[in-house]
Structure formats: C-alpha cells, structure tokens
Scaffold this motif. Structure first.
Motif, mmCIF file in Angstrom:
data_model
loop_
_atom_site.group_PDB
_atom_site.id
_atom_site.type_symbol
_atom_site.label_atom_id
_atom_site.label_comp_id
_atom_site.label_asym_id
_atom_site.label_seq_id
_atom_site.Cartn_x
_atom_site.Cartn_y
_atom_site.Cartn_z
ATOM 1 N N THR A 106 0.826 -1.203 0.000
ATOM 2 C CA THR A 106 0.000 0.000 0.000
ATOM 3 C C THR A 106 0.866 1.261 0.000
ATOM 4 O O THR A 106 1.959 1.278 0.554
ATOM 5 C CB THR A 106 -0.959 -0.005 1.219
ATOM 6 N N GLY A 107 0.399 2.291 -0.682
ATOM 7 C CA GLY A 107 1.072 3.575 -0.666
ATOM 8 C C GLY A 107 2.165 3.768 -1.693
ATOM 9 O O GLY A 107 2.749 4.846 -1.766
ATOM 10 N N LEU A 108 2.497 2.784 -2.516
ATOM 11 C CA LEU A 108 3.529 2.972 -3.539
ATOM 12 C C LEU A 108 3.025 3.954 -4.597
ATOM 13 O O LEU A 108 1.828 4.043 -4.871
ATOM 14 C CB LEU A 108 3.901 1.638 -4.191
ATOM 15 N N LYS A 109 3.939 4.674 -5.209
ATOM 16 C CA LYS A 109 3.604 5.690 -6.214
ATOM 17 C C LYS A 109 3.877 5.152 -7.621
ATOM 18 O O LYS A 109 4.663 4.212 -7.802
ATOM 19 C CB LYS A 109 4.448 6.959 -5.996
ATOM 20 N N ALA A 110 3.249 5.790 -8.602
ATOM 21 C CA ALA A 110 3.493 5.435 -10.002
ATOM 22 C C ALA A 110 4.995 5.566 -10.276
ATOM 23 O O ALA A 110 5.634 6.525 -9.865
ATOM 24 C CB ALA A 110 2.700 6.348 -10.926
ATOM 25 N N GLY A 111 5.573 4.565 -10.937
ATOM 26 C CA GLY A 111 6.997 4.565 -11.224
ATOM 27 C C GLY A 111 7.813 3.773 -10.215
ATOM 28 O O GLY A 111 8.958 3.410 -10.484
ATOM 29 N N ASP A 112 7.241 3.498 -9.017
ATOM 30 C CA ASP A 112 7.946 2.680 -8.023
ATOM 31 C C ASP A 112 8.007 1.230 -8.508
ATOM 32 O O ASP A 112 7.156 0.761 -9.249
ATOM 33 C CB ASP A 112 7.233 2.730 -6.663
ATOM 34 N N ARG A 113 9.039 0.533 -8.042
ATOM 35 C CA ARG A 113 9.190 -0.874 -8.399
ATOM 36 C C ARG A 113 8.550 -1.737 -7.311
ATOM 37 O O ARG A 113 8.600 -1.409 -6.138
ATOM 38 C CB ARG A 113 10.667 -1.219 -8.562
ATOM 39 N N ALA A 114 7.984 -2.852 -7.752
ATOM 40 C CA ALA A 114 7.362 -3.796 -6.812
ATOM 41 C C ALA A 114 7.617 -5.214 -7.321
ATOM 42 O O ALA A 114 7.764 -5.447 -8.526
ATOM 43 C CB ALA A 114 5.867 -3.541 -6.716
ATOM 44 N N THR A 115 7.663 -6.142 -6.402
ATOM 45 C CA THR A 115 7.824 -7.547 -6.767
ATOM 46 C C THR A 115 6.444 -8.145 -6.995
ATOM 47 O O THR A 115 5.555 -8.029 -6.153
ATOM 48 C CB THR A 115 8.542 -8.321 -5.646
ATOM 49 N N VAL A 116 6.268 -8.786 -8.155
ATOM 50 C CA VAL A 116 5.023 -9.486 -8.472
ATOM 51 C C VAL A 116 5.367 -10.937 -8.809
ATOM 52 O O VAL A 116 6.534 -11.262 -9.047
ATOM 53 C CB VAL A 116 4.268 -8.810 -9.650
ATOM 54 N N TRP A 117 4.368 -11.797 -8.853
ATOM 55 C CA TRP A 117 4.587 -13.215 -9.154
ATOM 56 C C TRP A 117 3.957 -13.542 -10.497
ATOM 57 O O TRP A 117 2.821 -13.169 -10.770
ATOM 58 C CB TRP A 117 3.991 -14.080 -8.044
ATOM 59 N N THR A 118 4.727 -14.246 -11.329
ATOM 60 C CA THR A 118 4.245 -14.666 -12.645
ATOM 61 C C THR A 118 4.477 -16.160 -12.826
ATOM 62 O O THR A 118 5.309 -16.755 -12.140
ATOM 63 C CB THR A 118 4.982 -13.906 -13.771
ATOM 64 N N ASP A 119 3.729 -16.738 -13.763
ATOM 65 C CA ASP A 119 3.957 -18.152 -14.091
ATOM 66 C C ASP A 119 4.995 -18.242 -15.212
ATOM 67 O O ASP A 119 5.571 -17.234 -15.613
ATOM 68 C CB ASP A 119 2.644 -18.844 -14.464
ATOM 69 N N ASN A 120 5.220 -19.439 -15.722
ATOM 70 C CA ASN A 120 6.240 -19.636 -16.763
ATOM 71 C C ASN A 120 5.920 -18.917 -18.072
ATOM 72 O O ASN A 120 6.805 -18.656 -18.874
ATOM 73 C CB ASN A 120 6.448 -21.132 -17.031
ATOM 74 N N ARG A 121 4.642 -18.600 -18.299
ATOM 75 C CA ARG A 121 4.239 -17.882 -19.512
ATOM 76 C C ARG A 121 4.263 -16.368 -19.318
ATOM 77 O O ARG A 121 3.980 -15.629 -20.239
ATOM 78 C CB ARG A 121 2.836 -18.327 -19.925
ATOM 79 N N GLY A 122 4.532 -15.909 -18.101
ATOM 80 C CA GLY A 122 4.588 -14.481 -17.829
ATOM 81 C C GLY A 122 3.288 -13.882 -17.349
ATOM 82 O O GLY A 122 3.192 -12.670 -17.163
#
Length: 188
Positions: A106-122
């Motif tokens: 919560t509270g991150l701004k546009a342009g900030d980096r964040a870790t997300v989770w993806t599968d093998n297809r992206g």
C-alpha cells in the motif's frame, strides 16, 4: 470384564447363533480392516498428491520486478502496511511488455518498483505457498481425507448393522408368532 469366548460368540457354532449374527461379525471385521488399511492409504495418497501439486506450483511461479503504472491506494487500516491491488507493468519471459493488476504494498507511487509473481508464460499469479504452508496443507488434506474415509466406512457399517437388527427383529416376531400360542396353551 468380557472374556475372549464372550467376545467371539458370533464366530462359534451354537444353537442360538443366527446367520445374521455371523454376517454382523463379518461386517464389523471388514469395516475395521477397511478403516485400518484404507484410511491411512487414502490419507497418505491425498497428502502426497496435494504436496506434489503445491511443489509444482512453487516451481512454476517466479518473482518478477514490475513498475507501478498508477499510484497504489493507501490503506491505513493495516499497522505496518499491507497489500492492495494496483496497476503494474512487467516484462514477460518472451520479452513482451505486459500490464495488469497485482498485489503490491500500500502507498507505492506510479513509477515505483514492486515484486510481483508470474507463471512460466509471464501471466500474473499469486505468491506460491511457502514450504511450511505446503506441508501443513498437505498434512491437513491427508488427515481430512482419512477422517472422511473412516466416517463413510463407519456409517456404512452402522447402516448394515441396523438393517441386520431390523431383520433379526422380524425373525423374532415370526418365531414368537409360532411359539407364543404353544406356550399359552401349556400354561392354561
């Protein structure tokens, strides 16, 4: 205390033992054996299957760096932060740029980096279960399956035994209808 002879009376030949008594003894034995063998086997098979599926999921999901394309909502209900869904952009394994909504702090701004989770297809996915959660979920699934098998077997055995009781009661009534009048004549 009940002796071995008294406990096994349904197995011995005697004038008072009916076929339904022997059938009931076999039903009890079969139910006990099915519980002793079947419940642990199905519980273990379920636990292994769930653990295998969750382990495969852990292998197929990867953390990826993404950039927020819009400000993440600020939620003050969480002490020490929390997560919200926000629009992000990331690069898939095939090199294409993708966008979507993912769980971010919560509270991150546009342009900030964040870790997300993806599968093998992206494609975006949720974070995989941790090792402790995998083991807990597998164990709980196995235990619940074993308990369900026990419940089904006990219920099935109970139903068969109740049907045998009804059958025995009917036999008693028929036999009493034959013998009862003879006893009444002897007393008169």
């Amino acid at each position: 205390m009940m002796g071995t002879k008294a406990m096994l009376w349904r197995w011995r030949r005697n004038a008072l033992r009916r076929r339904s008594d022997a059938t009931e003894a076999w039903v009890v034995l079969a139910t006990g054996m099915a519980i002793a063998i079947g419940a642990p086997m199905t519980g273990a098979a379920t636990a292994w299957t769930v653990q295998d599926a969750l382990d495969r999921q852990r292998q197929d999901r990867h953390s990826t760096m993404a950039v927020l394309t819009a400000n993440a909502p600020v939620v003050r209900a969480y002490v020490g932060g929390g997560t919200v869904r926000a629009s992000v952009r990331w690069t898939a394994p095939d090199g294409t740029t993708r966008t979507g909504d993912a769980e971010v702090k919560t509270g991150l701004k546009a342009g900030d980096r964040a870790t997300v989770w993806t599968d093998n297809r992206g494609a975006l996915t949720g974070e995989p279960a941790g090792l402790a959660e995998v083991e807990a979920r597998a164990g709980l699934s196995g235990a619940m399956t074993a308990g369900g098998v026990c419940a089904v077997l006990v219920t099935g055995g109970w139903v068969v035994r109740r049907r045998l009781d009804v059958h025995r009661a009917g036999e008693w009534e028929r036999e009493w209808a034959e013998v009862g009048p003879q006893w009444a004549r002897k007393r008169a």
